[in-house]
Each structure stands twice: as structure tokens, then as C-alpha cells.
Design an enzyme around this catalytic site. Structure first.
Site, PDB file in Angstrom:
ATOM      1  N   ASN A 112      -5.272   0.988 -11.305  1.00  0.00           N
ATOM      2  CA  ASN A 112      -6.325   1.982 -11.088  1.00  0.00           C
ATOM      3  C   ASN A 112      -6.708   2.732 -12.374  1.00  0.00           C
ATOM      4  O   ASN A 112      -7.149   3.862 -12.331  1.00  0.00           O
ATOM      5  CB  ASN A 112      -5.937   2.931  -9.952  1.00  0.00           C
TER       6      ASN A 112
ATOM      7  N   GLU B 112       5.027  16.752 -17.411  1.00  0.00           N
ATOM      8  CA  GLU B 112       4.496  15.530 -18.027  1.00  0.00           C
ATOM      9  C   GLU B 112       3.970  15.790 -19.447  1.00  0.00           C
ATOM     10  O   GLU B 112       4.148  14.976 -20.342  1.00  0.00           O
ATOM     11  CB  GLU B 112       3.401  14.932 -17.147  1.00  0.00           C
TER      12      GLU B 112
ATOM     13  N   LYS C 140      -4.199   3.855 -18.518  1.00  0.00           N
ATOM     14  CA  LYS C 140      -3.119   2.893 -18.314  1.00  0.00           C
ATOM     15  C   LYS C 140      -3.435   1.578 -19.054  1.00  0.00           C
ATOM     16  O   LYS C 140      -4.589   1.355 -19.476  1.00  0.00           O
ATOM     17  CB  LYS C 140      -2.953   2.648 -16.808  1.00  0.00           C
TER      18      LYS C 140
ATOM     19  N   HIS D 121      -3.902   7.570 -14.950  1.00  0.00           N
ATOM     20  CA  HIS D 121      -2.945   8.453 -14.291  1.00  0.00           C
ATOM     21  C   HIS D 121      -3.412   9.872 -14.562  1.00  0.00           C
ATOM     22  O   HIS D 121      -3.940  10.158 -15.638  1.00  0.00           O
ATOM     23  CB  HIS D 121      -1.545   8.263 -14.901  1.00  0.00           C
TER      24      HIS D 121
ATOM     25  N   TYR E 137       7.831   8.232 -14.065  1.00  0.00           N
ATOM     26  CA  TYR E 137       7.622   7.978 -12.629  1.00  0.00           C
ATOM     27  C   TYR E 137       8.895   8.249 -11.831  1.00  0.00           C
ATOM     28  O   TYR E 137       9.171   7.540 -10.863  1.00  0.00           O
ATOM     29  CB  TYR E 137       7.155   6.536 -12.426  1.00  0.00           C
TER      30      TYR E 137
HETATM   31  O1  CDP Z   1      -1.404   7.952  -9.563  1.00  0.00           O
HETATM   32  P1  CDP Z   1      -1.404   8.823  -8.339  1.00  0.00           P
HETATM   33  O2  CDP Z   1      -0.786  10.182  -8.564  1.00  0.00           O
HETATM   34  O3  CDP Z   1      -2.774   8.909  -7.704  1.00  0.00           O
HETATM   35  O4  CDP Z   1      -0.512   8.060  -7.230  1.00  0.00           O
HETATM   36  P2  CDP Z   1       1.067   8.069  -7.003  1.00  0.00           P
HETATM   37  O5  CDP Z   1       1.302   8.087  -5.531  1.00  0.00           O
HETATM   38  O6  CDP Z   1       1.722   9.123  -7.820  1.00  0.00           O
HETATM   39  O7  CDP Z   1       1.502   6.622  -7.529  1.00  0.00           O
HETATM   40  C1  CDP Z   1       1.607   6.346  -8.902  1.00  0.00           C
HETATM   41  C2  CDP Z   1       1.002   4.996  -9.174  1.00  0.00           C
HETATM   42  O8  CDP Z   1       1.780   3.985  -8.535  1.00  0.00           O
HETATM   43  C3  CDP Z   1      -0.414   4.773  -8.626  1.00  0.00           C
HETATM   44  O9  CDP Z   1      -1.432   5.289  -9.442  1.00  0.00           O
HETATM   45  C4  CDP Z   1      -0.475   3.252  -8.542  1.00  0.00           C
HETATM   46  O10 CDP Z   1      -0.747   2.665  -9.804  1.00  0.00           O
HETATM   47  C5  CDP Z   1       0.974   2.911  -8.137  1.00  0.00           C
HETATM   48  N1  CDP Z   1       1.109   2.691  -6.664  1.00  0.00           N
HETATM   49  C6  CDP Z   1       1.106   1.388  -6.176  1.00  0.00           C
HETATM   50  O11 CDP Z   1       0.947   0.443  -6.929  1.00  0.00           O
HETATM   51  N2  CDP Z   1       1.262   1.161  -4.815  1.00  0.00           N
HETATM   52  C7  CDP Z   1       1.443   2.177  -3.967  1.00  0.00           C
HETATM   53  N3  CDP Z   1       1.594   1.925  -2.663  1.00  0.00           N
HETATM   54  C8  CDP Z   1       1.431   3.512  -4.451  1.00  0.00           C
HETATM   55  C9  CDP Z   1       1.267   3.743  -5.819  1.00  0.00           C
HETATM   56 MG    MG Z   2       1.142  10.812  -8.868  1.00  0.00          MG
END
Ligand code: CDP
Ligand code: MG
Length: 159
Positions: free
Chosen positions: A123, A137, A10, A126, A50
Site C-alpha cells: 500500500n 516512531e 515503502k 506507512h 512493527y
Molecule cells: O499501515 P496501517 O497502520 O494502515 O495498518 P496496520 O494495521 O498497522 O498494518 C501495517 C501494515 O501491515 C499495513 O500497512 C500492510 O502493509 C500490512 N498488513 C497486511 O499485509 N495484511 C493485513 N491483514 C494487515 C496489515
Molecule cells: Mg499501523
């Protein structure tokens, strides 16, 4: 058993100069990089990538973060690549991501520290969450001709 998955370094990972270190982790476990692109995505593309999160309260912050600079997209192939890569990436929330995982080693934010400020969790990476997501994707981020079939040294030689 041989799967393909999408990894994004990212904007925060690119800005911090972590492209090499993160890519190397996948290479070191023997996963194969079969595609690589640097892209600065726009809001429309973010909404497609997303799409599962567009309606969520954290989406505006997430869109601002993913469009703030270029990302490096990797298509990664290997045995159980989808779950293997998720394991290496670690939990979404850096605060609870285990040491040894990418998110656990390079980040420390918590939901508590970002949500009130309307910011996304930074983080650094992705990774596709499951096989269906991975397939969609890879198709979104790579043209067919940008994905390469080749043999690694381990596949060609017996060491
Ligand atoms: O990336 P990952 O699949 O682990 O998590 P996700 O639930 O698919 O969410 C996508 C991205 O959104 C996360 O990696 C975070 O950068 C962001 N996110 C956030 O900022 N705050 C949250 N409560 C949940 C997700
Ligand atoms: Mg995800």
C-alpha cells in the site's frame, strides 16, 4: 496542536518512482518536511518498527516486503499532523481506500488477494497511527540532529 508524525514511502512506492509525488502531497497541503532519510532496513529493525504486529499471521509477509528494498522516511510536522496525514494516506486496505487518498490513488490490492499467498498488502506508504505511535516512531527513525527547525516561506512572508 502542532504535531510530528512519521511517513514511510515503502519499498513498493520507491520502486515505482513515487517518492516525489507522495512527498509533494504533504508539501502541497502546507505540512512541513522536517526530516528525510533513505534507509534499507533489516529484519531486526522491521521487528522493532512493527512490534505491534510481530505475532500476527501477516507479519512474515510484511517483514519480507518492508526489507525488500530501501524506504524513504519522512518526518512531517504541522497542525494535527498525525490525523491529517492518516486522512491523506487512506485506509490500510487499498480496495476500500477512497480515491483522493494516496493508497486509494496508487494501489488496488485487497486482503483477499494477498493473505492466502502469505504476502503483505502493498500500500505504498506507512503513517503513524496515533500520537503515541508517532512519537516512538520518530525517535526510532531519526536522530535528534536529523530533525530540523526552520521557517517555511508562509511563516516568513505574508503572501
Ligand atoms: O499501515 P496501517 O497502520 O494502515 O495498518 P496496520 O494495521 O498497522 O498494518 C501495517 C501494515 O501491515 C499495513 O500497512 C500492510 O502493509 C500490512 N498488513 C497486511 O499485509 N495484511 C493485513 N491483514 C494487515 C496489515
Ligand atoms: Mg499501523
Amino acid at each position: 496542536m502542532i504535531e510530528r508524525t512519521l511517513v514511510l514511502i515503502k519499498p513498493d512506492g520507491v520502486q515505482r518512482g513515487l517518492v516525489g509525488e507522495i512527498t509533494q502531497r504533504f508539501e502541497k497541503v502546507g505540512l512541513k518536511i522536517i526530516g528525510m532519510r533513505m534507509v534499507w532496513v533489516d529484519k531486526e529493525f522491521s521487528k522493532e518498527h512493527y512490534k505491534a504486529h510481530v505475532e500476527k499471521e501477516f507479519y512474515p509477509g510484511l517483514e519480507a516486503m518492508i526489507t525488500e528494498g530501501p524506504v524513504v522516511a519522512l518526518a512531517v510536522e504541522g497542525i494535527h499532523a498525525v490525523t491529517q496525514v492518516r486522512k491523506m494516506v487512506g485506509d490500510t486496505e487499498p480496495k476500500i481506500a477512497q480515491p483522493g487518498t494516496i493508497r486509494g490513488d496508487y494501489t488496488h490490492h485487497s486482503y483477499e488477494s494477498t493473505s492466502g499467498a502469505g504476502k503483505a498488502i502493498r500500500n505504498v506508504v506507512h503513517a503513524s497511527g496515533n500520537n503515541k505511535e508517532a512519537e516512538a516512531e520518530i525517535e526510532l527513525w531519526f536522530k535528534k540532529e536529523e530533525l530540523h527547525s526552520y521557517k517555511t516561506a508562509q511563516e516568513v512572508h505574508t503572501f
